[in-house]
Design an enzyme around this catalytic site. Structure first.
Site, PDB file in Angstrom:
ATOM      1  N   GLU A 100      -9.462 -10.966  -4.082  1.00 44.30           N
ATOM      2  CA  GLU A 100      -8.429 -10.149  -4.733  1.00 44.30           C
ATOM      3  C   GLU A 100      -7.470 -11.026  -5.535  1.00 44.30           C
ATOM      4  O   GLU A 100      -6.410 -10.575  -5.964  1.00 44.30           O
ATOM      5  CB  GLU A 100      -7.667  -9.314  -3.687  1.00 44.30           C
ATOM      6  CG  GLU A 100      -8.539  -8.244  -3.044  1.00 44.30           C
ATOM      7  CD  GLU A 100      -7.797  -7.376  -2.032  1.00 44.30           C
ATOM      8  OE1 GLU A 100      -8.285  -6.282  -1.745  1.00 44.30           O
ATOM      9  OE2 GLU A 100      -6.743  -7.807  -1.500  1.00 44.30           O
ATOM     10  N   THR A 149     -20.975  -8.185   8.749  1.00 48.39           N
ATOM     11  CA  THR A 149     -20.350  -7.233   9.666  1.00 48.39           C
ATOM     12  C   THR A 149     -21.003  -5.867   9.469  1.00 48.39           C
ATOM     13  O   THR A 149     -21.324  -5.469   8.345  1.00 48.39           O
ATOM     14  CB  THR A 149     -18.825  -7.144   9.457  1.00 48.39           C
ATOM     15  OG1 THR A 149     -18.546  -6.625   8.161  1.00 48.39           O
ATOM     16  CG2 THR A 149     -18.170  -8.497   9.629  1.00 48.39           C
ATOM     17  N   ASP A 159     -10.765  -7.463   7.860  1.00 49.41           N
ATOM     18  CA  ASP A 159      -9.762  -8.535   7.749  1.00 49.41           C
ATOM     19  C   ASP A 159      -9.450  -9.119   9.126  1.00 49.41           C
ATOM     20  O   ASP A 159      -9.318 -10.341   9.285  1.00 49.41           O
ATOM     21  CB  ASP A 159      -8.474  -8.001   7.114  1.00 49.41           C
ATOM     22  CG  ASP A 159      -8.704  -7.483   5.699  1.00 49.41           C
ATOM     23  OD1 ASP A 159      -9.632  -7.977   5.033  1.00 49.41           O
ATOM     24  OD2 ASP A 159      -7.962  -6.584   5.265  1.00 49.41           O
ATOM     25  N   ASP A 178       0.864  -1.194   0.000  1.00 51.55           N
ATOM     26  CA  ASP A 178       0.000   0.000   0.000  1.00 51.55           C
ATOM     27  C   ASP A 178       0.893   1.235   0.000  1.00 51.55           C
ATOM     28  O   ASP A 178       1.641   1.469   0.955  1.00 51.55           O
ATOM     29  CB  ASP A 178      -0.887   0.015   1.252  1.00 51.55           C
ATOM     30  CG  ASP A 178      -1.944  -1.075   1.223  1.00 51.55           C
ATOM     31  OD1 ASP A 178      -2.191  -1.648   0.142  1.00 51.55           O
ATOM     32  OD2 ASP A 178      -2.523  -1.363   2.289  1.00 51.55           O
ATOM     33  N   ASN A 195      -3.216  -9.399   5.129  1.00 48.42           N
ATOM     34  CA  ASN A 195      -3.766  -8.833   6.371  1.00 48.42           C
ATOM     35  C   ASN A 195      -4.379  -9.918   7.256  1.00 48.42           C
ATOM     36  O   ASN A 195      -4.143  -9.965   8.468  1.00 48.42           O
ATOM     37  CB  ASN A 195      -4.856  -7.798   6.052  1.00 48.42           C
ATOM     38  CG  ASN A 195      -4.294  -6.495   5.532  1.00 48.42           C
ATOM     39  OD1 ASN A 195      -3.082  -6.267   5.548  1.00 48.42           O
ATOM     40  ND2 ASN A 195      -5.176  -5.632   5.048  1.00 48.42           N
ATOM     41  N   GLY A 245      -5.466 -10.865   1.856  1.00 48.60           N
ATOM     42  CA  GLY A 245      -4.914 -12.154   2.284  1.00 48.60           C
ATOM     43  C   GLY A 245      -3.799 -11.967   3.295  1.00 48.60           C
ATOM     44  O   GLY A 245      -3.787 -12.594   4.367  1.00 48.60           O
TER      45      GLY A 245
HETATM   46  P1  ADP Z   1     -15.184  -3.900   6.673  1.00 46.70           P
HETATM   47  O1  ADP Z   1     -13.874  -3.325   7.149  1.00 46.70           O
HETATM   48  O2  ADP Z   1     -15.027  -5.169   5.878  1.00 46.70           O
HETATM   49  O3  ADP Z   1     -16.095  -2.909   6.005  1.00 46.70           O
HETATM   50  P2  ADP Z   1     -16.690  -3.554   9.149  1.00 46.70           P
HETATM   51  O4  ADP Z   1     -16.482  -2.082   8.992  1.00 46.70           O
HETATM   52  O5  ADP Z   1     -18.090  -4.051   9.234  1.00 46.70           O
HETATM   53  O6  ADP Z   1     -15.931  -4.388   8.005  1.00 46.70           O
HETATM   54  O7  ADP Z   1     -15.875  -3.981  10.461  1.00 46.70           O
HETATM   55  C1  ADP Z   1     -15.647  -5.331  10.807  1.00 46.70           C
HETATM   56  C2  ADP Z   1     -15.907  -5.513  12.286  1.00 46.70           C
HETATM   57  O8  ADP Z   1     -14.982  -4.695  13.033  1.00 46.70           O
HETATM   58  C3  ADP Z   1     -17.299  -5.095  12.735  1.00 46.70           C
HETATM   59  O9  ADP Z   1     -18.203  -6.168  12.619  1.00 46.70           O
HETATM   60  C4  ADP Z   1     -17.056  -4.721  14.182  1.00 46.70           C
HETATM   61  O10 ADP Z   1     -17.071  -5.866  14.992  1.00 46.70           O
HETATM   62  C5  ADP Z   1     -15.641  -4.145  14.158  1.00 46.70           C
HETATM   63  N1  ADP Z   1     -15.699  -2.679  14.009  1.00 46.70           N
HETATM   64  C6  ADP Z   1     -15.565  -1.952  12.883  1.00 46.70           C
HETATM   65  N2  ADP Z   1     -15.708  -0.625  13.136  1.00 46.70           N
HETATM   66  C7  ADP Z   1     -15.920  -0.515  14.463  1.00 46.70           C
HETATM   67  C8  ADP Z   1     -16.143   0.583  15.367  1.00 46.70           C
HETATM   68  N3  ADP Z   1     -16.166   1.851  14.932  1.00 46.70           N
HETATM   69  N4  ADP Z   1     -16.332   0.317  16.679  1.00 46.70           N
HETATM   70  C9  ADP Z   1     -16.301  -0.958  17.142  1.00 46.70           C
HETATM   71  N5  ADP Z   1     -16.119  -2.033  16.350  1.00 46.70           N
HETATM   72  C10 ADP Z   1     -15.917  -1.823  15.029  1.00 46.70           C
END
Ligand code: ADP
Length: 329
Positions: free
Chosen positions: A141, A219, A251, A15, A45, A43
């Site tokens: 990816e 998520t 990840d 990155d 990560n 992967g």
């Molecule tokens: P992605 O990065 O794939 O978009 P998410 O943003 O849904 O996935 O984040 C994955 C997980 O990380 C969430 O289900 C949650 O458990 C945790 N997480 C992400 N952002 C937060 C936050 N601001 N506060 C607490 N937990 C978080």
């Protein structure tokens, strides 16, 4: 019986990040900050996240025979990942060119490079690795046909976990192997396509399950996650934290979930643990740099989130599936 708790089949990218006052418009040149180079790719990560938690982890990936490839190998090894399955050569290491403005918005160009050359033949050549792995996790990816080959090469009794990112429609053979399919809100909508009229994650989960996976996890960022299987749909609370940088949260979540499921932990309880790992990851800058150790997850889950969602923790020594993280669900 298994040498590895988790084998990650996926991408590894360098990155390349530059901070800018304003992201450039077409034809425009802007000056930015010094270049920062970070190991990344979904992967790589996931493998680092799992190893940092204590999982015996291997990575099956392809990098270039170049400086970025060596950077990625070094970061994997430093985290304790077995890199015997990381192939080098065939194309330059995958690169993500990232510009970030002061509001945190970014523009990203990805050159998949060697990731695009991880072939089904590479997976067949690594059959021994797959046979020795309790759980295999993949993302998108790398070429889809390579993921299909990984599904076909799974050891008897091992488990397959897929985060379809970047999302695209999936063949029935891959969907049927997922236990679980792990998606964020955007990925859920793309995988569902036309079928997704509802705005309720519970409805997405049911619709996704109907496509064939044995289980589904959605998520929901700061809202935690949702798990779905033949036993029903269940919300998994998040841990309240001061989020600094959400890069890599998904990840970290996926790696933690895959590892815990392999230890025999039930889906809701494993997702509750993964949610704490994701929450810990967002409290620090960066992706791989932000991933917590099991001790840090334990410390986080014992801190009072202040919103009534406190859940007892499953410590790093509790890989038996008997922990009580799911009690509050
Ligand atoms: P992605 O990065 O794939 O978009 P998410 O943003 O849904 O996935 O984040 C994955 C997980 O990380 C969430 O289900 C949650 O458990 C945790 N997480 C992400 N952002 C937060 C936050 N601001 N506060 C607490 N937990 C978080």
């Amino acid at each position: 019986m298994y040498d590895y708790d988790l084998l990650v089949v996926g991408s590894a990218n360098a990155d390349l990040v530059i901070g800018v006052e304003r992201r450039p418009a077409a034809g425009e040149t802007v000056l930015g900050s010094d270049l920062a180079v970070h190991p990344g790719g979904k992967g790589a990560n996931q493998a680092v996240a799992a190893a940092r938690l204590g999982a015996r982890t291997a990575l099956l990936a392809r990098v270039g025979d170049d400086a970025y490839g060596r950077l990625l190998l070094d970061s994997q090894r430093a985290a304790g990942v077995d890199t015997v399955g990381v192939l080098a050569g065939g194309a330059p290491t995958g690169v993500a060119l990232i510009t970030v403005d002061p509001s945190g918005d970014n523009s990203i160009v990805v050159s998949p490079g060697a990731n695009g050359r991880l072939t089904p033949a590479d997976v067949r050549a690594a059959a021994g690795l797959l046979q020795r792995s309790r759980v295999v996790s993949a993302q998108l990816e790398i070429p889809l046909e390579t993921v299909v080959e990984a599904v076909r090469s799974l050891a008897e009794g091992s488990r397959f976990v897929l985060n379809p990112s970047p999302p695209r429609p999936l063949p029935a053979e891959v969907l049927a192997a997922c236990d679980p399919l792990i998606v964020n809100e955007h990925e859920a909508k793309v995988v569902l396509g036309e079928a997704c009229a509802s705005e309720r994650p519970e409805d997405w989960a049911r619709l996704l399950l109907a496509k064939g996976p044995r289980s589904v996890v959605i998520t929901l960022g700061a809202q935690g996650a949702l798990v779905a299987s033949a036993e029903g749909v269940e919300r998994v609370p998040s841990t309240k934290v001061d989020a600094v940088d959400t890069t890599g949260a998904g990840d970290a979540f996926t790696a933690a979930l895959a590892w815990r499921l392999g230890t025999g932990t039930g889906l809701a309880e494993a997702a509750a643990y993964a949610a704490r790992v994701g929450a810990a990851a967002v409290t620090r800058e960066g992706a791989q740099e932000s991933f917590p150790t099991a001790e840090e997850v334990e410390a986080l889950c014992c801190a009072d989130p202040g919103d009534g969602t406190r859940t007892p923790g499953t410590g790093s020594d509790d890989a038996s599936g008997t922990g009580s993280a799911g009690e509050s669900l």
